[in-house]
Design an enzyme around this catalytic site. Structure first.
Site, PDB file in Angstrom:
ATOM      1  N   ARG A  19      59.539   1.201  48.048  1.00  0.00           N
ATOM      2  CA  ARG A  19      58.703   1.246  46.887  1.00  0.00           C
ATOM      3  C   ARG A  19      59.408   1.976  45.498  1.00  0.00           C
ATOM      4  O   ARG A  19      59.791   3.049  45.636  1.00  0.00           O
ATOM      5  CB  ARG A  19      57.113   1.922  46.884  1.00  0.00           C
ATOM      6  CG  ARG A  19      56.301   1.996  45.775  1.00  0.00           C
ATOM      7  CD  ARG A  19      55.850   0.639  45.431  1.00  0.00           C
ATOM      8  NE  ARG A  19      55.190   0.358  44.212  1.00  0.00           N
ATOM      9  CZ  ARG A  19      54.117   0.495  43.879  1.00  0.00           C
ATOM     10  NH1 ARG A  19      53.271   1.202  44.737  1.00  0.00           N
ATOM     11  NH2 ARG A  19      53.676   0.587  42.512  1.00  0.00           N
ATOM     12  N   GLY A  20      59.876   0.961  44.777  1.00  0.00           N
ATOM     13  CA  GLY A  20      60.791   1.386  43.596  1.00  0.00           C
ATOM     14  C   GLY A  20      60.259   2.551  42.741  1.00  0.00           C
ATOM     15  O   GLY A  20      61.054   3.291  42.418  1.00  0.00           O
ATOM     16  N   ASP A  22      58.633   5.168  43.761  1.00  0.00           N
ATOM     17  CA  ASP A  22      58.735   6.395  44.437  1.00  0.00           C
ATOM     18  C   ASP A  22      60.304   6.765  44.651  1.00  0.00           C
ATOM     19  O   ASP A  22      60.493   8.002  44.494  1.00  0.00           O
ATOM     20  CB  ASP A  22      58.077   6.325  45.718  1.00  0.00           C
ATOM     21  CG  ASP A  22      56.495   6.292  45.894  1.00  0.00           C
ATOM     22  OD1 ASP A  22      55.793   5.709  46.584  1.00  0.00           O
ATOM     23  OD2 ASP A  22      55.998   6.618  44.553  1.00  0.00           O
ATOM     24  N   THR A  23      60.993   5.811  44.986  1.00  0.00           N
ATOM     25  CA  THR A  23      62.304   6.106  45.800  1.00  0.00           C
ATOM     26  C   THR A  23      63.517   5.584  45.193  1.00  0.00           C
ATOM     27  O   THR A  23      64.541   5.771  45.367  1.00  0.00           O
ATOM     28  CB  THR A  23      62.289   5.961  47.257  1.00  0.00           C
ATOM     29  OG1 THR A  23      61.925   4.511  47.391  1.00  0.00           O
ATOM     30  CG2 THR A  23      61.118   6.785  47.786  1.00  0.00           C
ATOM     31  N   GLY A  52      50.294  -9.585  43.692  1.00  0.00           N
ATOM     32  CA  GLY A  52      49.608 -11.143  43.910  1.00  0.00           C
ATOM     33  C   GLY A  52      50.615 -12.212  44.040  1.00  0.00           C
ATOM     34  O   GLY A  52      50.174 -12.992  44.443  1.00  0.00           O
ATOM     35  N   GLU A  86      56.272  -7.928  52.292  1.00  0.00           N
ATOM     36  CA  GLU A  86      57.640  -7.826  52.646  1.00  0.00           C
ATOM     37  C   GLU A  86      57.485  -7.172  54.166  1.00  0.00           C
ATOM     38  O   GLU A  86      58.621  -7.673  55.069  1.00  0.00           O
ATOM     39  CB  GLU A  86      58.434  -6.922  51.773  1.00  0.00           C
ATOM     40  CG  GLU A  86      59.908  -6.908  52.004  1.00  0.00           C
ATOM     41  CD  GLU A  86      60.758  -6.163  50.812  1.00  0.00           C
ATOM     42  OE1 GLU A  86      60.735  -4.894  50.864  1.00  0.00           O
ATOM     43  OE2 GLU A  86      61.115  -6.741  49.890  1.00  0.00           O
TER      44      GLU A  86
END
Length: 378
Positions: A19-20, A22-23, A52, A86
């Site tokens: 998750r971009g 967050d990390t 979506g 994903e």
């Protein structure tokens, strides 16, 4: 795909799922830099899809064309439907045996991920307007991922140490699989056998009992090579693992308690720990009975693989999941010789076989049809 089509060589060594929000600017940035420094081909998507939208064919292809997927579960991972889609794709390929997943729990507890508790419960509540079956598949993917042994940031002093360890492990795995003649991951014919055995193993099975799989084959040591290939490909999914090279030799002229002691010495069985045990060359029912005494100590999801020449032994032991390692057709053997770098002349096969000592040559021993007379050399 025809039988003469060569195995697909993965385009990437590692696919990063994260998750971009967050990390991306911290942990992933450090991990990506370290992987690249080690010449590990890494796919990192710099765009995050809007909620979506479906995953593009290019992204799905990148997952399919990777050897490993590092999935970094962070505080807001499950809030992203894109990340969850994903993950479902990744776990599909893991289930097929074509991808190895490495979970990283960054700032979250694995049990919260496994059962969708705390923040994850809130995030899933926000998805209640989505299709119910889709949401269920997201939950199953998270649960299956959390059941795989991985890395948890709370167990490390800082991110840099965890990054170094992850990169080191991946580098080691890649170094042992990059050359086909050493591990056989790309050897002609091995992929068909590996997929068949992977289906029997079924790493994502929800059954809590210890699952026992038999690999049976007449003569040669091809069944042993196949078991070793399987072991090297899946051992990272288990808390403890052991490959008993030759049970027949370990037990020779000794009491069966010695075999049990050997297993307990090599397998560090902790409470509820998932174990992988491969017992190679089991030729007596007493061997299996001695090993089976410790199966009750193994945790849910544990796998035991037994190789033997004696099909009746597997029947007597009550083993239902059995795979027969059949030899390849001679045409395939010729192709395998070419892949191993030999000049193929039928009359020279015997002398070339005598030179082989590595795992690839074990597989070649399995491939030779019994009627050729060369099997005895493997």
């Amino acid at each position: 795909m025809t039988s003469s089509t060569p195995p697909t060589i993965p385009k990437y060594d590692v696919f990063l799922s994260f998750r971009g929000l967050d990390t991306r600017r911290n942990f992933i940035s450090f991990l990506y830099k370290e992987l690249v420094r080690r010449n590990i081909r890494t796919f990192k998507d710099d765009k995050e899809l809007e909620s979506g939208r479906k995953i593009s064919p290019e992204l799905e292809r990148a997952i399919q064309e990777s050897k490993f997927a590092v999935v970094v579960i962070s505080a807001n991972y499950a809030a992203s439907t894109w990340c969850l889609q994903e993950l479902v794709k990744i776990m599909d390929f893991v289930n097929k045996g074509s991808l190895t997943v490495i979970p990283v729990f960054h700032g979250v507890e694995p049990c919260h991920v496994r059962w969708q508790m705390e923040k994850f419960a809130v995030q899933f509540e926000e998805h209640k307007s989505e299709d119910r079956e889709k949401v269920l598949s997201w939950g199953h993917a998270l649960t299956n991922l959390a059941n795989i042994s991985g890395h948890c940031s709370s167990e490390w002093e800082d991110d840099s140490m965890m990054v170094d360890e992850i990169a080191r492990r991946i580098s080691t795995w890649i170094d042992t699989t990059r050359k086909p003649t050493r591990t056989g991951s790309n050897l002609v014919g091995i992929d068909v056998h590996m997929k068949a055995v992977s289906r029997l193993i079924d790493l994502n099975s929800k059954k809590k009992s210890v699952r026992v799989i038999g690999i049976w084959g007449r003569g040669g040591n091809g069944r042993s090579a196949l078991a070793e290939f399987v072991y090297k490909n899946i051992c990272q999914h288990f808390g403890s693992h052991c490959f008993l090279e030759n049970v027949k030799r370990i037990s020779q002229d000794r009491h069966m308690s010695h075999l049990r002691q050997e297993v307990l010495k090599r397998v560090q069985v902790e409470s509820n720990q998932k174990v992988l045990l491969v017992a190679n060359e089991v030729n007596k029912l007493e061997h299996f009975d001695a090993l089976a005494e410790d199966f009750s100590c193994f945790g849910p999801g544990s796998i035991v693989i037994i190789t033997t020449q004696d099909k009746q032994l597997l029947v007597s032991a009550g083993i239902k999941l059995v795979y027969e390692a059949e030899p390849l057709a001679f045409q395939k053997v010729r192709e395998l010789f070419r892949q191993l770098g030999f000049r193929v002349r039928e009359g020279a096969i015997e002398s070339e076989l005598c030179k082989g000592t590595n795992l690839a040559m074990k597989w070649l021993g399995c491939c030779l049809p019994v009627r050729s007379g060369y099997r005895k050399l493997s």
